[in-house]
Enzyme design. Structure first.
Site, short mmCIF file in Angstrom:
data_model
loop_
_atom_site.label_atom_id
_atom_site.label_comp_id
_atom_site.label_asym_id
_atom_site.label_seq_id
_atom_site.Cartn_x
_atom_site.Cartn_y
_atom_site.Cartn_z
N CYS A 82 6.33 71.89 17.83
CA CYS A 82 6.91 72.03 19.16
C CYS A 82 6.15 71.12 20.14
O CYS A 82 4.93 71.04 20.09
CB CYS A 82 6.82 73.48 19.64
SG CYS A 82 7.60 73.76 21.24
N HIS A 102 15.93 76.68 17.52
CA HIS A 102 14.60 76.45 18.10
C HIS A 102 14.71 76.27 19.61
O HIS A 102 13.91 76.83 20.37
CB HIS A 102 13.96 75.20 17.45
CG HIS A 102 12.63 74.81 18.01
ND1 HIS A 102 11.46 74.86 17.28
CD2 HIS A 102 12.28 74.32 19.23
CE1 HIS A 102 10.45 74.43 18.05
NE2 HIS A 102 10.92 74.09 19.23
N GLU A 103 15.72 75.50 20.03
CA GLU A 103 15.89 75.25 21.48
C GLU A 103 16.35 76.48 22.24
O GLU A 103 15.83 76.78 23.31
CB GLU A 103 16.87 74.09 21.71
CG GLU A 103 16.51 72.78 21.04
CD GLU A 103 15.05 72.41 21.17
OE1 GLU A 103 14.51 71.81 20.23
OE2 GLU A 103 14.43 72.75 22.21
N HIS A 118 13.65 78.80 23.11
CA HIS A 118 12.90 78.45 24.32
C HIS A 118 13.54 79.06 25.56
O HIS A 118 12.85 79.40 26.53
CB HIS A 118 12.80 76.93 24.50
CG HIS A 118 11.71 76.28 23.70
ND1 HIS A 118 10.39 76.63 23.79
CD2 HIS A 118 11.76 75.25 22.81
CE1 HIS A 118 9.66 75.86 22.98
NE2 HIS A 118 10.47 75.03 22.36
O1 SB7 Z 1 11.73 72.47 21.79
C1 SB7 Z 1 11.77 71.17 21.29
N1 SB7 Z 1 10.60 70.78 20.65
O2 SB7 Z 1 9.49 71.43 20.89
C2 SB7 Z 1 10.62 69.62 19.79
C3 SB7 Z 1 10.68 69.99 18.33
C4 SB7 Z 1 12.02 70.53 17.93
C5 SB7 Z 1 12.10 71.11 16.55
C6 SB7 Z 1 11.11 70.90 15.61
C7 SB7 Z 1 11.24 71.47 14.33
C8 SB7 Z 1 12.36 72.23 14.03
C9 SB7 Z 1 13.34 72.42 14.99
C10 SB7 Z 1 13.20 71.86 16.24
NI NI Z 2 9.94 73.44 21.03
#
Ligand code: SB7
Ligand code: NI
Length: 187
Positions: free
Chosen positions: A114, A157-158, A161
């Site tokens: 992240c 993942h987003e 957040h």
């Molecule tokens: O929130 C976005 N971020 O921190 C960048 C990494 C995004 C991400 C990384 C690994 C698996 C799914 C999503």
């Molecule tokens: Ni992230």
């Protein structure tokens, strides 16, 4: 232009807040923010610009990571195939919402990272393999799409957040690589 100094890191309470829905119709400010978030992703995936600007590569970004507690995310997932440069998913999503999901779970074999976490946190992050998602796009049009595998993982993942959830909240503390039967490991 967004650079790493604009991205807040773990410990900042905004990352643990539930973000507010975006008011419709979209304001010019929220449209511009979405454009800047997408520009960051493009720059972060461009070797020359990423080097110049000191950017960590990212396939997604959520407004709370910019200390803006609004339900806005940007995702830009390159195809990874030089012959076919078209991304497999590229969108700014306002008020994204998971409408339904598969029983099947999945995780990335290499775990997750992240941009708001300046450390490695090893372990499987188990998520839904497939999701049906609604969101309002940058033109203000309501979209409903189905995603699976890597693209579904990124969007989850987003959206996490937007709900104050960090990827490592999903990792099994006793055994970070514990897996229930049937979880798909995506390499
Ligand atoms: O929130 C976005 N971020 O921190 C960048 C990494 C995004 C991400 C990384 C690994 C698996 C799914 C999503
Ligand atoms: Ni992230």
């Amino acid at each position: 232009m967004i650079t790493m100094k604009d991205i807040i890191r773990e410990g900042n309470p905004t990352l643990r807040e539930v973000a507010e829905e975006v008011v419709l119709p979209l304001s010019d400010e929220d449209i511009k923010l979405g454009e800047e978030m997408m520009e960051f992703l493009h720059n972060s995936q461009d070797p020359v610009k990423a080097e110049e600007l000191g950017l960590r590569g990212g396939v997604g970004l959520a407004a709370p990571q910019l200390d803006i507690s609004k339900r806005i995310i940007a995702v830009h997932v390159p195809s990874g195939d030089l012959e076919n440069p078209e991304p497999t998913l590229s969108a700014v999503m306002y008020n994204p919402k998971i409408l339904s999901h598969s029983v099947q779970d999945a995780c990335l074999g290499e775990g997750e990272g992240c941009l708001s976490v300046d450390r490695e946190v090893p372990g499987y992050v188990v998520r839904h393999n497939k999701i049906t998602l609604s969101y309002v796009d940058a033109s203000g049009v309501k979209q409903k799409i189905r995603l699976k595998n890597y693209e579904a993982i990124v969007v989850q993942h987003e959206i996490d957040h937007l709900n104050g959830v960090m990827f490592y909240d999903h990792i099994n503390q006793e055994n970070p690589y514990a897996l229930k039967d049937g979880v798909l490991v995506i390499e």
